[in-house]
Design a protein around this motif. Structure first.
Motif, mmCIF file in Angstrom:
data_model
loop_
_atom_site.group_PDB
_atom_site.id
_atom_site.type_symbol
_atom_site.label_atom_id
_atom_site.label_comp_id
_atom_site.label_asym_id
_atom_site.label_seq_id
_atom_site.Cartn_x
_atom_site.Cartn_y
_atom_site.Cartn_z
ATOM 1 N N THR A 156 0.846 -1.200 0.000
ATOM 2 C CA THR A 156 0.000 0.000 0.000
ATOM 3 C C THR A 156 0.880 1.248 0.000
ATOM 4 O O THR A 156 2.041 1.196 0.418
ATOM 5 C CB THR A 156 -0.930 0.074 1.240
ATOM 6 O OG1 THR A 156 -0.135 0.332 2.405
ATOM 7 C CG2 THR A 156 -1.711 -1.207 1.440
ATOM 8 N N ILE B 255 -3.149 3.748 -2.519
ATOM 9 C CA ILE B 255 -2.874 2.672 -3.475
ATOM 10 C C ILE B 255 -2.865 1.348 -2.728
ATOM 11 O O ILE B 255 -2.223 1.238 -1.678
ATOM 12 C CB ILE B 255 -1.511 2.912 -4.161
ATOM 13 C CG1 ILE B 255 -1.557 4.223 -4.963
ATOM 14 C CG2 ILE B 255 -1.118 1.729 -5.039
ATOM 15 C CD1 ILE B 255 -0.206 4.710 -5.434
ATOM 16 N N ILE B 256 -3.584 0.348 -3.249
ATOM 17 C CA ILE B 256 -3.481 -1.002 -2.701
ATOM 18 C C ILE B 256 -3.314 -1.989 -3.851
ATOM 19 O O ILE B 256 -3.826 -1.775 -4.948
ATOM 20 C CB ILE B 256 -4.686 -1.418 -1.819
ATOM 21 C CG1 ILE B 256 -5.979 -1.562 -2.632
ATOM 22 C CG2 ILE B 256 -4.909 -0.436 -0.677
ATOM 23 C CD1 ILE B 256 -7.131 -2.183 -1.825
ATOM 24 N N GLY B 257 -2.572 -3.066 -3.589
ATOM 25 C CA GLY B 257 -2.374 -4.069 -4.625
ATOM 26 C C GLY B 257 -1.180 -4.940 -4.299
ATOM 27 O O GLY B 257 -0.765 -5.030 -3.155
#
Lengths: 140, 140, 140
Positions: free
Chosen positions: B3, B137-139
């Motif tokens: 993140t 941001i996540i991923g």
């Protein structure tokens, strides 16, 4: 990845109302134990909205007046073709598009990551029946 | 899961303006090293929007004129009840609902996954003070 | 984390149309094998929307009439400055902001987590050319 899923039932006794769901979403984020992630909050019905704005009754009155100007209620089948199905809520389907179906909010350090005045609301445009909204949390 | 969280400060000298935040979001996606995921970009204030549309000044002028027609500025307390609190920015709270609070954009192969003309903007409706927007941001 | 990314091409023969993409999104969620997560569905072009509302042709007619009132088509360069670039589609950029760019939908137990009448649509405001929308799924 951690997730949490919660449907919240609503039954608004009036046709239209703005109801805070802020504390409930905050509580669910805590319960999820997600530290970093996102929470989606959406109406599960198509004549209601979830939106973020000011927790101020004067403004909520202004939304009511303004949306009625942009998409007036008319229960007859003359103005809105949708009402030829026997419904009287076409205006509610229009108003909901202006205010939106959903919000997505960041979760940072285990908390809703919001600005100072951001407050999460449910907006009912065709109440007097049981309806749901959905809280979905994903993250770690 | 990876993140990244970044607040971006803005201080717009005019009451209203459209400002590109595209390159900054692009840079943060790169910095995050997320290859597959999503980025949320949202205003942290309730009189501002984040939206995606054309990077073309004629269109930005058209938004200004159109939003002023849909939700006119009136700093008095006569038209908008919100302004009875001492504020003069009720129109800004309405305009922001039309343009939206946030965008969610896919990240694919380490890059913003956008169409050819999609460009990310911040829209200030009540400037002349410091405000923030959030990039989450996540991923993986 | 599992992800799935799919661009869907559209070529609408009319200027404007509402087209269901519901079954295709449902199919992609199944294909992704994501059990818990989120799916983002967005237009990749700035004169089109993705939205969730009723699968009812009378209502779709009402959206057409209503959006034309809120943001009328005018292909000349007089009303809209955007059309001074040689385009005639400024109204499409305005209409798309009312209906929205994207939806984010929860995935629970491997399925789209939607209310009984929620249906996912693509709304074209300036067709007669090839365009794309994007489906991005993340979860576990």
């Amino acid at each position: 990845m951690k997730t949490l899923t919660q449907e919240i039932w609503m039954e608004i006794p009036q046709r239209r109302a703005i109801v805070s769901v802020h504390d409930e979403v905050e509580r669910l984020v805590e319960e999820s134990r997600v530290q970093e992630g996102m929470v989606l909050v959406n109406a599960m019905h198509i004549t209601a909205s979830v939106f973020i704005n000011d927790n101020e009754t004067g403004l909520h009155h202004d939304y009511e007046v303004w949306l009625e100007e942009l998409a007036p209620f008319d229960g007859s089948a003359a103005r809105y073709h949708h009402n030829r199905t026997g419904e009287d809520n076409a205006d509610a389907h229009l108003k909901r598009q202006v205010m939106g179906r959903e919000v997505v909010v960041a979760i940072t350090a285990g908390k809703l990551h919001l600005g100072p005045w951001e407050h999460i609301f449910y907006y009912e445009f065709d109440g007097r029946r049981r309806k749901r909204l959905l809280v979905k949390i994903i993250g770690q």
